[in-house]
Enzyme design. Structure first.
Site, PDB file in Angstrom:
ATOM      1  N   HIS A  94       4.691 -15.401  -0.213  1.00 32.29           N
ATOM      2  CA  HIS A  94       4.074 -16.660  -0.278  1.00 32.29           C
ATOM      3  C   HIS A  94       2.587 -16.544   0.255  1.00 32.29           C
ATOM      4  O   HIS A  94       2.369 -15.746   1.217  1.00 32.29           O
ATOM      5  CB  HIS A  94       4.577 -17.692   0.379  1.00 32.29           C
ATOM      6  CG  HIS A  94       4.282 -19.220   0.071  1.00 32.29           C
ATOM      7  ND1 HIS A  94       2.920 -19.712   0.577  1.00 32.29           N
ATOM      8  CD2 HIS A  94       4.530 -20.055  -0.634  1.00 32.29           C
ATOM      9  CE1 HIS A  94       2.640 -20.837   0.260  1.00 32.29           C
ATOM     10  NE2 HIS A  94       3.652 -21.146  -0.658  1.00 32.29           N
ATOM     11  N   GLU A 151       1.406 -18.988  -8.176  1.00 26.85           N
ATOM     12  CA  GLU A 151       1.037 -20.048  -7.160  1.00 26.85           C
ATOM     13  C   GLU A 151      -0.471 -19.835  -6.925  1.00 26.85           C
ATOM     14  O   GLU A 151      -0.922 -19.055  -6.100  1.00 26.85           O
ATOM     15  CB  GLU A 151       1.754 -19.877  -5.632  1.00 26.85           C
ATOM     16  CG  GLU A 151       3.154 -20.221  -5.832  1.00 26.85           C
ATOM     17  CD  GLU A 151       3.384 -21.350  -4.647  1.00 26.85           C
ATOM     18  OE1 GLU A 151       4.008 -22.318  -4.576  1.00 26.85           O
ATOM     19  OE2 GLU A 151       3.104 -20.798  -3.507  1.00 26.85           O
TER      20      GLU A 151
HETATM   21  P1  PGA Z   1       2.498 -27.741  -2.477  1.00 22.02           P
HETATM   22  O1  PGA Z   1       2.883 -26.508  -2.139  1.00 22.02           O
HETATM   23  O2  PGA Z   1       3.504 -28.354  -3.424  1.00 22.02           O
HETATM   24  O3  PGA Z   1       2.194 -28.521  -1.328  1.00 22.02           O
HETATM   25  O4  PGA Z   1       1.188 -27.554  -3.323  1.00 22.02           O
HETATM   26  C1  PGA Z   1       3.483 -25.451  -2.768  1.00 22.02           C
HETATM   27  C2  PGA Z   1       3.739 -24.108  -2.381  1.00 22.02           C
HETATM   28  O5  PGA Z   1       2.939 -23.573  -1.333  1.00 22.02           O
HETATM   29  O6  PGA Z   1       4.943 -23.636  -2.122  1.00 22.02           O
END
Ligand code: PGA
Length: 233
Positions: A94, A151
């Site tokens: 992540h 992401e």
């Molecule tokens: P968020 O985070 O939905 O608060 O944007 C997503 C993540 O980082 O997994």
């Protein structure tokens, strides 16, 4: 049947008490989700509790990290072997781990291999195609089994998601780079009012949800908004 995944990433939130209240509030609603597979990723501290409270439901459990090492003298680490049987999935690489804990592409690839060795499906987070290229260099055999999550950092926790079209385009490009048909999820400000737009992109295999997963009612609303139209791809 290949149902889209809705993955709740609690990050470093929730005490044991709060986690148990969340499950008590959400359990029945989550059981009714027929069009998607729901995965909850609590902190490691809360994993055994959430595991037992969700027992008997179709909701799956995920970890947010695992150790690059096997068991041994590694103070503070949780190994993949410890997580085996407890979780079905694990989030790896992540952007918060890359940014705050210095995780490099090679580490991400090695953790992915560890997950697979212990039959845990890795959800490998990437924010760029360059990261996918690097993962490809280090991952070797793991490349065949990883699920990816696109992401973009600008969308994480900001309330400003990428567009579903862009996310779908990235998913196609990720598949081109790894040269195989793999599931690609999208994460970044997914909420109740946009989740269906992402899931309806044929190229997206699900979503990773941070902020909107913390409140059980909000998260159940997000999940049940997928019940109105068939999602199975
Ligand atoms: P968020 O985070 O939905 O608060 O944007 C997503 C993540 O980082 O997994």
């Amino acid at each position: 049947m290949n149902k889209p995944l809705i993955v709740a990433n609690w990050k470093a939130n929730k005490t044991i008490k709060e986690a148990s209240e969340w499950v008590r509030t959400a359990r029945t609603n989550l059981e009714e989700a027929t069009e998607v597979e729901v995965v909850v990723c609590p902190s490691h501290v809360c994993l055994p509790l959430v595991f037992s409270l969700l027992g008997g439901t179709s909701v799956k459990l995920g970890a947010q990290n695992l150790s690059i090492y096997e068991k041994g003298a590694y103070t503070g680490e949780d190994t993949a072997e410890m997580l085996e049987g407890l979780v079905t999935y694990v989030i790896i690489g992540h952007s918060e781990r890359r940014r705050f804990f210095g995780e490099m592409d090679q580490t991400v690839a090695e953790k992915t291999a560890k997950a697979l060795k212990y039959k845990i499906t890795p959800l490998v987070c990437v924010e760029s195609l360059e990261q996918v290229e690097k993962f490809k260099i280090f991952a070797k055999d793991s490349l065949d089994k990883a699920i990816f999550v696109y992401e973009p950092t600008f969308a994480i926790g900001t309330g400003q998601p990428d567009t579903p079209e862009n996310a779908a385009e990235m998913a196609r490009k990720i598949r081109q780079v790894v040269d195989r048909e793999t599931k690609v999820l999208y994460g970044g400000s997914v909420a109740r009012d946009n989740v269906v737009d992402f899931l309806f992109q044929a190229d997206l295999g699900g979503v990773l949800v941070g902020t909107a997963s913390l409140d059980p009612q909000e998260f159940c609303g997000l999940v049940s908004s997928t019940n109105y139209r068939p999602m199975v791809k």
